[in-house]
Design an enzyme around this catalytic site. Structure first.
Site, short mmCIF file in Angstrom:
data_model
loop_
_atom_site.label_atom_id
_atom_site.label_comp_id
_atom_site.label_asym_id
_atom_site.label_seq_id
_atom_site.Cartn_x
_atom_site.Cartn_y
_atom_site.Cartn_z
N ASP A 7 0.88 -1.17 0.00
CA ASP A 7 0.00 0.00 0.00
C ASP A 7 0.92 1.21 0.00
OD1 ASP A 7 -2.33 1.58 0.20
OD2 ASP A 7 -2.07 1.72 2.37
N GLU A 68 -1.27 -1.21 -4.76
CA GLU A 68 -2.49 -0.43 -4.96
C GLU A 68 -2.30 0.54 -6.12
OE1 GLU A 68 -5.16 1.10 -1.69
OE2 GLU A 68 -4.35 3.00 -2.44
N ASP A 141 -2.76 1.26 6.98
CA ASP A 141 -1.90 1.03 5.81
C ASP A 141 -1.40 -0.42 5.79
OD1 ASP A 141 -1.53 4.03 4.98
OD2 ASP A 141 -1.09 3.91 7.13
#
Length: 188
Positions: A7, A68, A141
């Site tokens: 992420d 991501e 996160d």
């Protein structure tokens, strides 16, 4: 299959490794956050993130990396930092010859919670449930990185198997065509 989920972020870059296959229980291998301070020059922060990602790749030797996909937000500086961290993840994986998949936030939310608009709390709770953890990985996160890895195993693994099956079928058809051509040439 072992997947490193990333992420990306300039201040907090979530990293999580999940192991498993579609239709079987998944297992959390490790999860953490690579942190940098806003008071440090951006170039130095990027070096820290790159080194952290490289360490995770070397230590856990994933089969694939799921990152991501960066999307536009209202705050340009946030998008820039996220995009820079994302680029580092892509390069680090590519240098090692690892397949990389980009998953959108709504795709990840839908995969783990069934709702593409789930909030971070819902995603964290579902990650904990899927992996049979006593609590969601923290901070968010870290949970998001694990959710990316789960998504890739569930969706990316199936997609890569479908692509391999299609490639095998195409190769088989090409082989059949060569055999037919050879037979036809032998009759002349």
């Amino acid at each position: 299959m072992r997947v490193l989920g990333i992420d990306p972020g300039l201040t907090r870059c979530g990293v999580g490794v999940v192991e498993g296959d579609v239709g079987r229980p998944l297992r959390l291998v490790d999860v953490n956050v690579i942190r940098t301070s806003a008071g440090v020059p951006v170039a130095t922060r990027l070096v820290t993130i790159e080194a952290g990602i490289a360490e995770w790749l070397e230590e856990y030797r994933p089969d694939a990396v799921a990152v991501e996909r960066v999307f536009a937000r209202s705050d340009v500086s946030t998008v820039m930092g996220t995009a820079q961290a994302s680029g580092l993840a892509l390069v680090a994986a590519a240098k090692r010859g690892l397949p990389v998949a980009l998953h959108t936030p709504s795709e990840v939310k839908a995969a783990v919670s069934g709702n593409g608009r789930a909030d971070k709390t819902q995603v964290g709770l579902m990650v904990a449930r899927i992996l049979r953890l006593p609590a969601p990985p923290s901070p968010a996160d870290a949970a998001d990185a694990v959710a990316l890895a789960i998504t890739h195993i569930w969706r990316g693994g199936a997609q890569s198997r479908l692509a391999a099956a299609a490639e095998a079928a195409q190769s088989s058809r090409a082989g059949d065509a060569r055999v037919a051509a050879a037979r036809k040439a032998g009759r002349r």
